[in-house]
Scaffold this motif. Sequence first.
Motif, PDB file in Angstrom:
ATOM      1  N   TYR A 104      12.614 -91.345  86.640  1.00  0.00           N
ATOM      2  CA  TYR A 104      13.175 -90.215  86.971  1.00  0.00           C
ATOM      3  C   TYR A 104      12.330 -89.176  87.517  1.00  0.00           C
ATOM      4  O   TYR A 104      12.513 -88.452  88.752  1.00  0.00           O
ATOM      5  CB  TYR A 104      14.199 -89.498  86.185  1.00  0.00           C
ATOM      6  CG  TYR A 104      15.595 -90.171  86.080  1.00  0.00           C
ATOM      7  CD1 TYR A 104      16.681 -89.446  86.205  1.00  0.00           C
ATOM      8  CD2 TYR A 104      15.700 -91.556  85.894  1.00  0.00           C
ATOM      9  CE1 TYR A 104      17.929 -89.963  86.450  1.00  0.00           C
ATOM     10  CE2 TYR A 104      17.121 -92.171  85.974  1.00  0.00           C
ATOM     11  CZ  TYR A 104      18.178 -91.308  86.125  1.00  0.00           C
ATOM     12  OH  TYR A 104      19.323 -91.814  86.014  1.00  0.00           O
ATOM     13  N   CYS A 109      14.062 -86.919  90.515  1.00  0.00           N
ATOM     14  CA  CYS A 109      15.481 -86.764  90.144  1.00  0.00           C
ATOM     15  C   CYS A 109      15.711 -85.925  88.730  1.00  0.00           C
ATOM     16  O   CYS A 109      14.977 -85.899  88.026  1.00  0.00           O
ATOM     17  CB  CYS A 109      16.037 -88.255  89.979  1.00  0.00           C
ATOM     18  SG  CYS A 109      16.320 -89.287  91.505  1.00  0.00           S
ATOM     19  N   ASP A 110      16.919 -85.486  88.818  1.00  0.00           N
ATOM     20  CA  ASP A 110      17.351 -84.909  87.504  1.00  0.00           C
ATOM     21  C   ASP A 110      17.984 -85.747  86.660  1.00  0.00           C
ATOM     22  O   ASP A 110      18.772 -87.003  86.983  1.00  0.00           O
ATOM     23  CB  ASP A 110      18.356 -83.547  87.778  1.00  0.00           C
ATOM     24  CG  ASP A 110      17.780 -82.394  88.701  1.00  0.00           C
ATOM     25  OD1 ASP A 110      16.438 -82.453  88.582  1.00  0.00           O
ATOM     26  OD2 ASP A 110      18.332 -82.213  89.618  1.00  0.00           O
ATOM     27  N   ASP A 113      21.351 -87.253  87.885  1.00  0.00           N
ATOM     28  CA  ASP A 113      21.585 -88.178  89.095  1.00  0.00           C
ATOM     29  C   ASP A 113      21.577 -89.530  88.600  1.00  0.00           C
ATOM     30  O   ASP A 113      21.170 -90.022  87.309  1.00  0.00           O
ATOM     31  CB  ASP A 113      19.971 -87.915  89.679  1.00  0.00           C
ATOM     32  CG  ASP A 113      20.043 -86.662  90.437  1.00  0.00           C
ATOM     33  OD1 ASP A 113      21.149 -86.268  90.706  1.00  0.00           O
ATOM     34  OD2 ASP A 113      18.917 -85.974  90.620  1.00  0.00           O
ATOM     35  N   ASP A 114      21.870 -90.491  89.578  1.00  0.00           N
ATOM     36  CA  ASP A 114      22.014 -91.880  89.345  1.00  0.00           C
ATOM     37  C   ASP A 114      20.830 -92.637  90.114  1.00  0.00           C
ATOM     38  O   ASP A 114      20.491 -92.375  91.143  1.00  0.00           O
ATOM     39  CB  ASP A 114      23.332 -92.348  89.920  1.00  0.00           C
ATOM     40  CG  ASP A 114      24.494 -92.156  89.159  1.00  0.00           C
ATOM     41  OD1 ASP A 114      24.390 -91.931  87.896  1.00  0.00           O
ATOM     42  OD2 ASP A 114      25.572 -91.932  89.577  1.00  0.00           O
ATOM     43  N   SER A 137      17.047 -94.041  94.058  1.00  0.00           N
ATOM     44  CA  SER A 137      17.743 -92.852  93.764  1.00  0.00           C
ATOM     45  C   SER A 137      18.914 -92.781  94.755  1.00  0.00           C
ATOM     46  O   SER A 137      18.839 -92.928  95.865  1.00  0.00           O
ATOM     47  CB  SER A 137      17.092 -91.277  93.614  1.00  0.00           C
ATOM     48  OG  SER A 137      16.830 -90.835  94.907  1.00  0.00           O
ATOM     49  N   GLU A 138      20.231 -92.634  94.131  1.00  0.00           N
ATOM     50  CA  GLU A 138      21.462 -92.474  94.969  1.00  0.00           C
ATOM     51  C   GLU A 138      21.455 -91.192  95.622  1.00  0.00           C
ATOM     52  O   GLU A 138      21.848 -90.909  96.762  1.00  0.00           O
ATOM     53  CB  GLU A 138      22.679 -92.448  93.971  1.00  0.00           C
ATOM     54  CG  GLU A 138      23.872 -92.566  94.956  1.00  0.00           C
ATOM     55  CD  GLU A 138      25.097 -92.733  93.774  1.00  0.00           C
ATOM     56  OE1 GLU A 138      25.768 -93.645  93.943  1.00  0.00           O
ATOM     57  OE2 GLU A 138      25.439 -91.662  92.993  1.00  0.00           O
ATOM     58  N   LYS A 139      20.359 -90.187  95.226  1.00  0.00           N
ATOM     59  CA  LYS A 139      20.355 -88.696  95.847  1.00  0.00           C
ATOM     60  C   LYS A 139      19.881 -89.176  97.180  1.00  0.00           C
ATOM     61  O   LYS A 139      19.927 -88.474  98.257  1.00  0.00           O
ATOM     62  CB  LYS A 139      19.614 -87.972  95.097  1.00  0.00           C
ATOM     63  CG  LYS A 139      19.356 -86.547  95.546  1.00  0.00           C
ATOM     64  CD  LYS A 139      18.613 -85.681  94.514  1.00  0.00           C
ATOM     65  CE  LYS A 139      17.337 -85.998  94.171  1.00  0.00           C
ATOM     66  NZ  LYS A 139      16.656 -85.187  93.113  1.00  0.00           N
ATOM     67  N   PRO A 142      22.751 -92.486  99.436  1.00  0.00           N
ATOM     68  CA  PRO A 142      24.064 -92.403  98.971  1.00  0.00           C
ATOM     69  C   PRO A 142      24.884 -93.911  98.533  1.00  0.00           C
ATOM     70  O   PRO A 142      25.537 -93.793  97.970  1.00  0.00           O
ATOM     71  CB  PRO A 142      24.619 -91.414  99.722  1.00  0.00           C
ATOM     72  CG  PRO A 142      23.657 -90.673 100.379  1.00  0.00           C
ATOM     73  CD  PRO A 142      22.493 -91.526 100.599  1.00  0.00           C
TER      74      PRO A 142
END
Length: 229
Positions: A104, A109-110, A113-114, A137-139, A142
């Motif tokens: 992460y 990522c936080d 997040d996914d 990351s999905e961020k 998406p």
Amino acid sequence: MDELMVKISSKQFKAGEKLPSENELANQYRVPRMTVRAALTKLEERGHIFSKQGKGRFLKEESIQIQLHLTGKVSFTEKMEQAGYDLETRLAGCEKIGYDERIYRLLECDPADDVYRVSRIRFIDRQPIAIHNSYVSEKMFPDIATEGPGIRSMFAYYRRHGHTEFAGSKTFLSVAFPTSAEQQLLQCKSMVPLLMVENDCIDEATGKVLEHSKILYRSDKFKYDITMD
């Protein structure tokens, strides 16, 4: 076992040749047959020999030697195609992972997040040689949850999303032994060492990390070229 390894390394046995029987080796080394069997079992677990029911044990054919530049600017698919290898890629899975502090952090990522792991198995000449795990990351992407199962080349996927030039971060190498699931995917024994390569793929234009990758290579299937560009 050490003496048999010396004979294998010095090519006193030829690929495909039948090894002496357990009784013959026990007499030759003046040890119990169980000692011989234990040594042969270890050699088989390490991927040097194989057994045929009722016929004995044989030295494995020489492995495919492949030069592989461990850099992050060119995809594995492109490297293998440029070298003329018969490459096939199969999806092994696309799934959301649990929180992993290191991954992460690398992906910026936080905890909320996914992050998804896209796993592919690489085959050359129909033999499994590597498992590629890409953490995305999905961020950043998406639609990775729905698009992930269709990915064969991560670099091609990134290009479709507007990322065209890539850079690599530091590359870390370590040795691991396969889990039971990895043994099935790579068709190898538990004591065949795997070379784990970890690095990041970065968008050269923006400096953003697109993925963190963990790649497991069968050590008996590659000759490694780690020359930096």
